[in-house]
Motif scaffolding. Structure first.
Motif, short mmCIF file in Angstrom:
data_model
loop_
_atom_site.label_atom_id
_atom_site.label_comp_id
_atom_site.label_asym_id
_atom_site.label_seq_id
_atom_site.Cartn_x
_atom_site.Cartn_y
_atom_site.Cartn_z
N THR A 157 55.80 25.18 40.10
CA THR A 157 55.08 24.53 40.04
C THR A 157 53.36 25.34 40.46
OG1 THR A 157 56.87 23.05 41.00
CG2 THR A 157 54.88 22.73 41.84
N LEU A 158 53.95 26.24 41.88
CA LEU A 158 52.42 27.20 41.62
C LEU A 158 51.80 27.48 39.93
CD1 LEU A 158 54.16 28.49 44.74
CD2 LEU A 158 52.59 26.69 45.24
N VAL A 159 53.01 27.99 40.23
CA VAL A 159 51.92 28.92 38.93
C VAL A 159 51.84 27.77 37.25
CG1 VAL A 159 52.57 29.91 35.97
CG2 VAL A 159 53.57 30.71 38.27
N TRP A 160 52.04 26.78 37.93
CA TRP A 160 51.47 25.19 36.78
C TRP A 160 50.08 25.33 37.26
CZ3 TRP A 160 51.49 20.87 38.93
CH2 TRP A 160 50.16 19.40 38.38
N LYS A 161 50.47 25.38 38.49
CA LYS A 161 49.09 24.78 39.45
C LYS A 161 47.76 25.86 39.32
CE LYS A 161 46.39 22.19 41.97
NZ LYS A 161 46.12 21.01 41.71
N LEU A 162 48.72 27.00 39.66
CA LEU A 162 47.33 28.01 39.20
C LEU A 162 46.91 28.12 37.63
CD1 LEU A 162 49.48 31.12 40.62
CD2 LEU A 162 47.28 30.28 41.30
N ALA A 163 47.35 27.62 36.67
CA ALA A 163 47.23 27.73 35.39
C ALA A 163 46.03 26.65 35.05
CB ALA A 163 48.26 27.43 34.35
N GLN A 164 46.31 25.69 36.04
CA GLN A 164 45.24 24.82 35.40
C GLN A 164 43.39 25.11 36.52
OE1 GLN A 164 46.60 21.21 37.77
NE2 GLN A 164 48.87 21.30 35.98
N SER A 165 43.29 25.83 37.18
CA SER A 165 41.83 26.93 37.92
C SER A 165 41.70 26.94 37.33
CB SER A 165 42.62 27.65 38.94
OG SER A 165 41.53 27.73 39.99
N PRO A 166 39.85 27.03 36.88
CA PRO A 166 39.21 27.65 35.97
C PRO A 166 39.14 29.26 36.72
CG PRO A 166 38.51 26.16 37.90
CD PRO A 166 40.10 26.26 37.78
N LEU A 167 39.26 29.98 37.69
CA LEU A 167 39.49 31.13 37.81
C LEU A 167 39.84 31.85 38.04
CD1 LEU A 167 38.43 30.01 42.00
CD2 LEU A 167 36.97 30.66 40.32
N VAL A 168 40.92 31.86 37.21
CA VAL A 168 42.48 32.33 36.75
C VAL A 168 42.57 32.05 34.97
CG1 VAL A 168 45.41 32.19 36.49
CG2 VAL A 168 43.94 31.61 38.43
N ASP A 169 42.41 33.45 34.74
CA ASP A 169 42.34 33.91 33.60
C ASP A 169 44.47 34.86 32.88
OD1 ASP A 169 39.37 34.69 33.04
OD2 ASP A 169 39.71 36.07 35.21
N LYS A 170 44.76 34.77 33.63
CA LYS A 170 45.87 35.07 33.33
C LYS A 170 47.12 35.42 34.62
CE LYS A 170 48.81 38.30 30.65
NZ LYS A 170 48.96 37.92 29.54
N ILE A 171 48.36 35.10 34.03
CA ILE A 171 49.53 34.19 34.61
C ILE A 171 50.66 35.75 35.03
CG2 ILE A 171 50.72 33.39 36.49
CD1 ILE A 171 48.45 30.98 35.97
N TYR A 172 51.04 36.49 35.63
CA TYR A 172 51.86 37.60 35.13
C TYR A 172 52.68 36.92 36.42
CZ TYR A 172 49.80 40.91 33.14
OH TYR A 172 48.97 41.64 32.11
N CYS A 173 54.91 36.88 36.62
CA CYS A 173 55.68 35.89 37.09
C CYS A 173 56.75 36.86 37.08
CB CYS A 173 55.85 34.60 36.59
SG CYS A 173 57.28 33.92 37.91
N VAL A 174 57.10 37.57 38.23
CA VAL A 174 58.65 38.40 38.25
C VAL A 174 59.27 37.58 39.46
CG1 VAL A 174 57.98 40.49 37.94
CG2 VAL A 174 57.99 39.97 40.23
N VAL A 183 43.33 27.47 44.28
CA VAL A 183 42.61 29.35 44.63
C VAL A 183 41.33 29.47 45.40
CG1 VAL A 183 41.48 31.35 43.10
CG2 VAL A 183 43.28 29.60 41.73
N PRO A 184 41.37 28.58 45.70
CA PRO A 184 40.34 28.95 47.15
C PRO A 184 40.95 29.15 48.56
CG PRO A 184 39.07 27.34 45.15
CD PRO A 184 40.32 27.72 45.06
N VAL A 185 41.44 27.82 48.50
CA VAL A 185 42.66 27.92 49.97
C VAL A 185 43.55 29.08 49.89
CG1 VAL A 185 44.18 26.51 48.32
CG2 VAL A 185 43.65 26.10 51.49
N ILE A 186 44.09 29.51 49.17
CA ILE A 186 44.47 31.22 49.46
C ILE A 186 43.36 31.55 49.17
CG2 ILE A 186 45.90 32.75 47.88
CD1 ILE A 186 47.01 30.11 46.36
N GLU A 187 42.81 32.15 48.93
CA GLU A 187 41.53 33.14 49.06
C GLU A 187 41.17 33.00 50.22
OE1 GLU A 187 40.31 35.26 46.21
OE2 GLU A 187 39.67 34.50 45.52
#
Ligand code: AMP
Length: 424
Positions: free
Chosen positions: A14-31, A306-310
């Motif tokens: 869910t969080l990755v899905w939400k991050l992927a919608q952010s214009p601030l995010v270029d690439k996501i990694y997950c472990v 992303v802005p709330v996390i920052e």
């Protein structure tokens, strides 16, 4: 921005899905990720409950700008302290702050010291003393392992013998390992549960919309507790008045208390509450987002995450306001047959595309893996089927319609997710 998500369940999808919608995010990694996350992020197999160095090295090697931590174990192991010590930017509480979840004894002492409403309890490191206290108080009563036990170290006992057996299971048989070196014996609370999850920068608090999960495996809240069989958001029991009471009597004193203890709390703070006659009492704190609550809450968040996390990391959360959809969301968990006790993995899942194509439906993956061209089951909780609706009945209907399109051998789900919200 390059973001790393630690974890591989429905919450992380869910969080990755939400991050992927952010214009601030270029690439996501997950472990380590899972089959669903693999569609949005580059996944790398890794034991996230083990050593911290390989995860930090992975973040350094991949020039990660921001790391989010889903599960409690790495937080309790000090992943935030370790990442910060090597110059990585990471969102979450320090090891000392995460103790609010990792030790129920610590969190109880904190609540008692700062007058935060909670169930009465006693702590024991001697099983015989725990047993004689239980005999004195009688059932119903709740026995809790002190440490982390994958959400299964709490035993709600309707009968005296059950409570005595629980002490043996936790302290003598050590079913949850060292987590059971101490137990809390707690007053049984009767009321309606709600989850109240908030972002905090250590000073300011921005709550997410309320939610409620369904812990027991069977309909009507019967059977053993699980990691959670479904959730809905918002929780109607959290009226505006109850919301304000939770902020004033629980969230603010907790964040202030943690700062006063020299354990400033930054990250997501989750209060598991029992609402009794309109007043909240804390059942537990978690140091991260709830699962499956996140799967019902985050799809309702209209703002960029992303802005709330920052702002949490930078201490500027007072500048942030979040927008939520008016309509509710319901998440129905599809589990492997036999969960939470014994279940098989590797069953081929079909119907994911048909369910995911439905309007207002998102299928979040929990225990799934890719096997050739197939997606197969790879855990107890397999999928979280989430639907948004105009009202709770609408969301429930849509979620169950989507569930019907998905199949795998032994698939099990509760048929009454959202029932308490409906009754209201
Ligand atoms: P926890 O892992 O602390 O969230 O506990 C699991 C579940 O046990 C909760 O969601 C409640 O349903 C139940 N529970 C925990 N503590 C109490 C209590 N003091 N009284 C009644 N139920 C409880």
């Amino acid at each position: 921005m390059r973001v790393l998500m630690i974890g591989g369940g429905g919450r992380e999808h869910t969080l990755v899905w939400k991050l992927a919608q952010s214009p601030l995010v270029d690439k996501i990694y997950c472990v380590p990720g899972n089959a669903g996350i693999g569609g949005l992020a580059e996944c790398e197999a890794m034991n996230v409950e083990g050593a911290l160095e390989p995860m930090a090295q992975f973040a350094v090697d991949n020039k990660i700008d921001l790391t989010l931590v889903g599960p409690e174990d790495p937080l309790a192991n000090g992943i935030v302290d370790h990442f910060e010590s090597v110059g990585l930017r990471v969102f979450g509480p320090s090891r000392a702050a995460a103790e609010i979840e990792a030790s129920k004894v610590f969190s109880k002492e904190l609540m008692d010291k700062y007058g935060i409403p909670t169930a009465k309890s006693e702590t024991f490191d001697d099983p015989q003393e725990a047993a004689s206290y239980i005999r004195k108080i009688g059932a119903p009563i709740v026995v809790k392992a002190d440490g982390l036990a994958k959400g299964k170290g709490v035993i709600v006992c309707r009968e005296l013998q059950e409570a005595l057996d629980a002490v043996n299971t936790i302290m003598l048989e050590r079913k949850f390992g060292d987590a059971g070196s101490k137990v809390l014996v707690e007053e049984f609370l009767e009321g309606e549960e709600a989850s109240f999850i908030a972002f905090t920068d250590g000073k300011n608090i921005v709550p997410m919309s309320s939610s409620q999960d369904h812990k027991p495996i069977y309909d009507g809240d019967r059977g053993p507790n699980t990691g959670g069989m479904g959730a809905y958001s918002p929780a109607p029991v959290v009226t505006d008045e109850v919301h304000d009471l939770i902020m004033e009597s629980v969230m603010k004193p907790t964040v202030k208390g943690m700062a006063a203890e020299g354990r400033p709390y930054k990250g997501v703070l989750y209060a598991g509450l029992m609402i009794i006659d309109g007043k909240p009492k804390v059942i537990e704190f978690n140091a991260r987002c709830g699962d499956p609550e996140t799967q019902a809450v985050i799809p309702r968040l209209k703002s960029d995450i992303v802005p709330v996390i920052e702002a949490c990391i930078d201490g500027t959360l007072d500048k942030i306001q979040l927008e939520w959809t008016d309509g509710p969301a319901v998440c129905v968990v599809m589990a492997s047959g036999g969960y939470p006790v014994k279940y098989e993995k590797g069953k081929v899942i079909t119907g994911l595309d048909a369910a995911g194509a439905m309007e207002n439906v998102t299928v979040f993956h929990a225990g799934t893996a890719k096997q050739g061209d197939d997606i197969v089951t790879n855990g107890g909780r397999v999928l979280g089927v989430t639907a948004l609706g105009n009202n709770i009945q609408d969301a429930i209907n849509t979620a169950y319609e989507a569930v019907k399109k998905i199949s795998f051998e032994g698939a099990y789900c509760r048929s009454d997710i959202g029932h308490r919200a409906l009754e209201r």
